[in-house]
Design a protein around this motif. Sequence first.
Motif, PDB file in Angstrom:
ATOM      1  N   LEU A  73       8.330  78.655 -83.351  1.00 46.52           N
ATOM      2  CA  LEU A  73       7.193  77.836 -82.947  1.00 46.52           C
ATOM      3  C   LEU A  73       6.260  77.509 -84.113  1.00 46.52           C
ATOM      4  O   LEU A  73       5.375  76.660 -83.979  1.00 46.52           O
ATOM      5  N   LEU A  74       6.471  78.162 -85.255  1.00 48.94           N
ATOM      6  CA  LEU A  74       5.541  77.976 -86.376  1.00 48.94           C
ATOM      7  C   LEU A  74       5.526  76.539 -86.874  1.00 48.94           C
ATOM      8  O   LEU A  74       4.479  76.024 -87.284  1.00 48.94           O
ATOM      9  N   ASP A  75       6.690  75.880 -86.872  1.00 50.89           N
ATOM     10  CA  ASP A  75       6.727  74.492 -87.335  1.00 50.89           C
ATOM     11  C   ASP A  75       7.096  73.533 -86.215  1.00 50.89           C
ATOM     12  O   ASP A  75       7.523  72.403 -86.451  1.00 50.89           O
ATOM     13  N   PHE A  89       6.154  78.041 -72.336  1.00 52.48           N
ATOM     14  CA  PHE A  89       6.376  79.273 -73.089  1.00 52.48           C
ATOM     15  C   PHE A  89       5.338  79.530 -74.182  1.00 52.48           C
ATOM     16  O   PHE A  89       4.854  80.644 -74.333  1.00 52.48           O
ATOM     17  N   PRO A  90       4.977  78.531 -74.986  1.00 56.28           N
ATOM     18  CA  PRO A  90       4.046  78.809 -76.093  1.00 56.28           C
ATOM     19  C   PRO A  90       2.637  79.149 -75.611  1.00 56.28           C
ATOM     20  O   PRO A  90       2.162  78.626 -74.604  1.00 56.28           O
ATOM     21  N   ASN A  91       1.997  80.018 -76.343  1.00 54.78           N
ATOM     22  CA  ASN A  91       0.596  80.343 -76.110  1.00 54.78           C
ATOM     23  C   ASN A  91      -0.262  79.318 -76.845  1.00 54.78           C
ATOM     24  O   ASN A  91      -0.262  79.264 -78.072  1.00 54.78           O
ATOM     25  N   ARG A  92      -0.984  78.499 -76.107  1.00 56.15           N
ATOM     26  CA  ARG A  92      -1.747  77.410 -76.739  1.00 56.15           C
ATOM     27  C   ARG A  92      -2.841  77.925 -77.663  1.00 56.15           C
ATOM     28  O   ARG A  92      -3.241  77.243 -78.610  1.00 56.15           O
ATOM     29  N   LYS A  93      -3.341  79.121 -77.401  1.00 60.80           N
ATOM     30  CA  LYS A  93      -4.372  79.672 -78.281  1.00 60.80           C
ATOM     31  C   LYS A  93      -3.794  80.053 -79.638  1.00 60.80           C
ATOM     32  O   LYS A  93      -4.458  79.901 -80.670  1.00 60.80           O
ATOM     33  N   ARG A  94      -2.545  80.541 -79.638  1.00 63.08           N
ATOM     34  CA  ARG A  94      -1.901  80.912 -80.899  1.00 63.08           C
ATOM     35  C   ARG A  94      -1.375  79.703 -81.644  1.00 63.08           C
ATOM     36  O   ARG A  94      -1.254  79.717 -82.870  1.00 63.08           O
ATOM     37  N   PHE A  95      -1.032  78.642 -80.901  1.00 62.87           N
ATOM     38  CA  PHE A  95      -0.465  77.446 -81.511  1.00 62.87           C
ATOM     39  C   PHE A  95      -1.265  76.222 -81.054  1.00 62.87           C
ATOM     40  O   PHE A  95      -0.790  75.385 -80.290  1.00 62.87           O
TER      41      PHE A  95
END
Length: 356
Positions: A73-75, A89-95
């Motif tokens: 998810l980093l890029d 799935f992704p955490n919007r706060k982290r990404f």
Amino acid sequence: MSRIILDCDLMKFPHSGLYYYCQNLGEHINQVLAEENEPFVQMFLPPRKKLILRPEPYHLVERKWHKFFQPFLLDCRVWHAPFQSGRIFPNRKRFPNLKIVLTIHDLNVLHEGKPEPVQQKSMAHTQSLIDQSDAIICISEFTKRDVLANCYVGEKPVHVIHNGVNKLPEVTGDVVGYKPAREFLLGIGYLNKKKNFHVLLPLLESNPDLEMIIIGHHDDPHYVDQMKRLAQQLGVEKRLHLPGTVSEGDKIWYLRNCKAFLHPSLAEGFGLPVVEAMQFGKPVFLSSFTSLPEIGGDAAFYFPDFDANVVQDVYRQGMQEYETSNLSEAVITHAAQFDWAESARQYIAVYQSIID
């Protein structure tokens, strides 16, 4: 094209409509991107043991440790969540820079007569996914109207992209399962109350030269028993066949050889089997509810209600018109508009619209 991931978590349910939706969407998007020399969209897949796909370079298989660490998810610029009762799935706060696309297939829970608490729980989950999304795709105009009427989308864009339909291959040889002894009517779908197949049984009563075959998972055993009891009451039980799920080859054989295809469903977000039957130029008879008039268009016949006499009249008049007007080619032409390559291009345009 920046890195895009299609969440295929729901492919853990093999042979389901969502399995093939994710498979077709991912593969056709990547075919289009390959023609344009663009990077692949990655398909984030459940564990390999759940899949019937051959491995591809763009497959990203989910691991247990992905619950805690997601280096992919980093890029990633776009995460596509392909179903309204699935997950993001992704955490919007982290990404915080990651964009989310959500596909909504239907809000059928509102049209199935479910208890109010069930409706509220389902709609609350769908709303939570909408709240996390940056763009929404609906698979029919009907679904879009349903979403706008029952959900809050704010200023988020809401697109309509119809599903594509793969051209079904030629099948040689006989059906492996049940082979009818005479002409037959065909239905395809889960056997449950929503699909409404029981309203078709009077057609066997008024057409003693026909059989009826309805293929699909016996989703509601109580409903299946109800259909069998009704068939016995009408004296047609020997001409009603409910073989359950069948092979793809058998399904194609039934589609190619049926006299007509019938789909009286009360709630559909799209209606894939309808278009599959149309590929073979078959007359199709549909309910007039939810998305079915949009998908069937002028190439289908419709039951205005399900009174036995109405169902019989619509079938009789529709078959007469189909045969006297030679409508087969018009039906095939209508089906051809549902093309996965074109749908893939429209999905790519949505991805690009929120990245730019």
